[in-house]
Design an enzyme around this catalytic site. Structure first.
Site, PDB file in Angstrom:
ATOM      1  N   ARG A  27       0.809  -1.228   0.000  1.00  0.00           N
ATOM      2  CA  ARG A  27       0.000   0.000   0.000  1.00  0.00           C
ATOM      3  C   ARG A  27       0.843   1.279   0.000  1.00  0.00           C
ATOM      4  O   ARG A  27       0.419   2.296   0.545  1.00  0.00           O
ATOM      5  CB  ARG A  27      -0.969   0.029   1.191  1.00  0.00           C
ATOM      6  CG  ARG A  27      -2.056  -1.022   1.121  1.00  0.00           C
ATOM      7  CD  ARG A  27      -3.130  -0.606   0.129  1.00  0.00           C
ATOM      8  NE  ARG A  27      -4.142  -1.644  -0.020  1.00  0.00           N
ATOM      9  CZ  ARG A  27      -5.268  -1.665   0.677  1.00  0.00           C
ATOM     10  NH1 ARG A  27      -5.534  -0.726   1.536  1.00  0.00           N
ATOM     11  NH2 ARG A  27      -6.130  -2.646   0.488  1.00  0.00           N
TER      12      ARG A  27
ATOM     13  N   ARG B 196      -3.367   6.361  -0.260  1.00  0.00           N
ATOM     14  CA  ARG B 196      -3.891   7.519   0.447  1.00  0.00           C
ATOM     15  C   ARG B 196      -2.947   8.252   1.371  1.00  0.00           C
ATOM     16  O   ARG B 196      -3.236   9.366   1.777  1.00  0.00           O
ATOM     17  CB  ARG B 196      -5.135   7.106   1.237  1.00  0.00           C
ATOM     18  CG  ARG B 196      -6.343   6.981   0.349  1.00  0.00           C
ATOM     19  CD  ARG B 196      -7.530   6.600   1.150  1.00  0.00           C
ATOM     20  NE  ARG B 196      -7.264   5.360   1.861  1.00  0.00           N
ATOM     21  CZ  ARG B 196      -8.132   4.743   2.627  1.00  0.00           C
ATOM     22  NH1 ARG B 196      -9.315   5.244   2.796  1.00  0.00           N
ATOM     23  NH2 ARG B 196      -7.824   3.612   3.227  1.00  0.00           N
TER      24      ARG B 196
ATOM     25  N   ARG C  58      -6.244  11.454  -7.734  1.00  0.00           N
ATOM     26  CA  ARG C  58      -7.400  10.562  -7.645  1.00  0.00           C
ATOM     27  C   ARG C  58      -8.724  11.319  -7.470  1.00  0.00           C
ATOM     28  O   ARG C  58      -9.799  10.741  -7.674  1.00  0.00           O
ATOM     29  CB  ARG C  58      -7.222   9.621  -6.449  1.00  0.00           C
ATOM     30  CG  ARG C  58      -6.735   8.191  -6.738  1.00  0.00           C
ATOM     31  CD  ARG C  58      -7.736   7.335  -7.510  1.00  0.00           C
ATOM     32  NE  ARG C  58      -9.098   7.425  -7.016  1.00  0.00           N
ATOM     33  CZ  ARG C  58      -9.568   6.856  -5.928  1.00  0.00           C
ATOM     34  NH1 ARG C  58      -8.804   6.100  -5.203  1.00  0.00           N
ATOM     35  NH2 ARG C  58     -10.832   7.009  -5.563  1.00  0.00           N
TER      36      ARG C  58
ATOM     37  N   ASP D 266      -6.229  -3.289  -7.795  1.00  0.00           N
ATOM     38  CA  ASP D 266      -6.868  -3.852  -6.610  1.00  0.00           C
ATOM     39  C   ASP D 266      -7.174  -5.323  -6.874  1.00  0.00           C
ATOM     40  O   ASP D 266      -7.337  -5.731  -8.032  1.00  0.00           O
ATOM     41  CB  ASP D 266      -8.160  -3.111  -6.239  1.00  0.00           C
ATOM     42  CG  ASP D 266      -8.580  -3.451  -4.808  1.00  0.00           C
ATOM     43  OD1 ASP D 266      -8.058  -2.829  -3.873  1.00  0.00           O
ATOM     44  OD2 ASP D 266      -9.391  -4.380  -4.634  1.00  0.00           O
TER      45      ASP D 266
ATOM     46  N   TYR E 139     -14.737 -11.729   0.201  1.00  0.00           N
ATOM     47  CA  TYR E 139     -15.507 -10.562  -0.274  1.00  0.00           C
ATOM     48  C   TYR E 139     -16.744 -11.005  -1.048  1.00  0.00           C
ATOM     49  O   TYR E 139     -17.833 -10.450  -0.896  1.00  0.00           O
ATOM     50  CB  TYR E 139     -14.634  -9.644  -1.137  1.00  0.00           C
ATOM     51  CG  TYR E 139     -13.632  -8.871  -0.314  1.00  0.00           C
ATOM     52  CD1 TYR E 139     -14.038  -7.843   0.529  1.00  0.00           C
ATOM     53  CD2 TYR E 139     -12.274  -9.173  -0.352  1.00  0.00           C
ATOM     54  CE1 TYR E 139     -13.134  -7.139   1.303  1.00  0.00           C
ATOM     55  CE2 TYR E 139     -11.353  -8.478   0.417  1.00  0.00           C
ATOM     56  CZ  TYR E 139     -11.791  -7.466   1.249  1.00  0.00           C
ATOM     57  OH  TYR E 139     -10.891  -6.779   2.021  1.00  0.00           O
TER      58      TYR E 139
END
Ligand code: CP3
Length: 354
Positions: free
Chosen positions: A37, A41, A50, A86, A161
């Site tokens: 990661r 962010r 983004r 992702d 998921y």
């Protein structure tokens, strides 16, 4: 070109990289470091580019993928780039109605609960993801001698998921389906293995020089359940890439009770979270497997003295492993100060210079 890699070994096609050398258990000039990661962010330049684009739309826009992948390499001088994408991108590419909700994670409109739900999970081909080929090709050109790591989600983590319908703390619907309907479970995981294997082949075919299989949530399973219900499918993916010649990294969180099983699935490198010291992990893994890890991402919020002490400890514990790639024990947390990440890279390089 972003910046030159330090002189090292791990040569492929005339390119030298300490990261690839460590993956192959060859000598390095210093311990290579990258962060799960790292693209994302925690970086203001990421939030800027983004803004206004949904996560999965960004993943299908090559110029954005290229820019975001390069950002942490430029800023931190890490030894490898991780492809900005992702684990649910290939699911969306075969038609699964999935969205990434900010601050939540992947949300699935129609969760998988019965055999007929598998109809929506067809095989992936390279033609489904032209934007991946384009982004990887462009990135490899821009990165020069900095290796690009491709990645995919492992069947258990993806299945969680798909079955839960979104992020889950206890994975109860997933575990229930796995144990109550083993035939459906294995059929689901077999399809997911094929999709992830093809997704990785596309990335390697376009020039990625290593791959990481993320089974982030497999640590929720007992070892016996992992071996029976998950390992065969992850093995299909990792062994399926055996002839590609690229190093295969296999990562999970809370998997200290089955690190050897993660290696046996067909890995060259096993990712270790912060709960298991690297020397303990490496003794379990033996001389044929390199280790990656394992600074607790939460400790990037601690004082500089604590960060420095932890980096030094981890380098010491990794020293006798047949190969050590410095990383966090899981991904960079969104509120992390980017300057602390840069400092860790510098510390790792300074303290490990041979
Ligand atoms: O920097 C990198 O590591 C490369 C890109 C990357 C992303 N996701 C980008 C992303 C990678 C390697 C992943 C893998 C991934 N995605 C995993 C396995 C790794 C892990 O952390 O365990 C998992 C479980 C996912 C599923 C997922 N996608 C989650 C849990 C989230 C976070 C939700 C949130 O907002 O807290 C995402 C979204 C996501 N994937 C973001 C990024 C940069 C945040 C989206 C945003 O910036 O709006």
């Amino acid at each position: 070109m972003v910046h030159g890699a330090a002189p090292g070994h791990g040569s492929i096609q005339g390119v030298t990289s300490d990261f690839l050398a460590a993956c192959r258990r060859e000598p390095t000039s210093r311990t290579p470091v990258w962060f799960m990661r790292q693209a994302g962010r925690s970086l203001p330049e990421y939030r800027k580019v983004r803004a206004g684009t949904a996560m999965l739309d960004a993943c299908a826009t090559p110029e954005l993928v290229i820019e975001v992948t390069l950002q942490p390499v430029r800023r931190h001088h890490v030894d490898a780039a991780i492809f900005f994408s992702d684990i649910v991108v290939p699911l969306r590419a075969v038609g699964v109605d999935v969205e990434i909700k900010p601050g939540v994670g992947p949300v699935i409109a129609k969760p998988i609960r019965q055999a007929s739900d598998l109809d929506g999970l067809r095989a992936l081909t390279a033609e489904d993801v032209p934007y991946i080929t384009e982004a990887v090709t462009g990135l490899v050109r821009e990165l020069g001698d900095v290796p690009l790591i491709g990645f995919a989600g492992a069947p258990f983590t993806l299945a969680s998921y798909l079955v839960e319908g979104g992020p889950s703390k206890h994975h109860e619907k997933t575990k229930a389906l796995m144990r109550s309907e083993p035939a459906l479970w294995h059929a689901l995981c077999d399809r997911l293995a094929d999709i992830s294997l093809e997704f990785l082949r596309v990335q390697v075919g376009a020039g990625a020089s290593a791959v990481q299989l993320f089974d982030s949530w497999a640590g929720a399973l007992s070892r016996a359940d992992y071996l029976e219900f998950v390992a065969p499918h992850s093995t299909k993916i990792l062994r399926g890439l055996g002839d590609s010649g690229v190093p295969r990294i296999h990562f999970g969180v809370g998997t200290g009770h089955m690190l050897k099983d993660f290696a046996d699935a067909g890995a060259d490198v096993v990712g270790v979270d912060w709960r298991t010291p690297l020397d303990v992990a490496s003794r379990q893994l033996g001389p044929q497997i390199a280790v990656q890890g394992n600074l607790d991402p939460a400790l990037l919020f601690a004082s500089p003295e604590v960060v420095e002490r932890e980096v030094t400890r981890i380098l010491d514990e990794g020293r006798d492993a047949p190969g050590h790639i410095f990383n966090l024990g899981h991904g960079v947390l969104p509120d992390t100060d980017p300057d602390v990440i840069t400092r860790v890279v510098d510390l790792v390089h300074e303290r490990s210079a041979r």
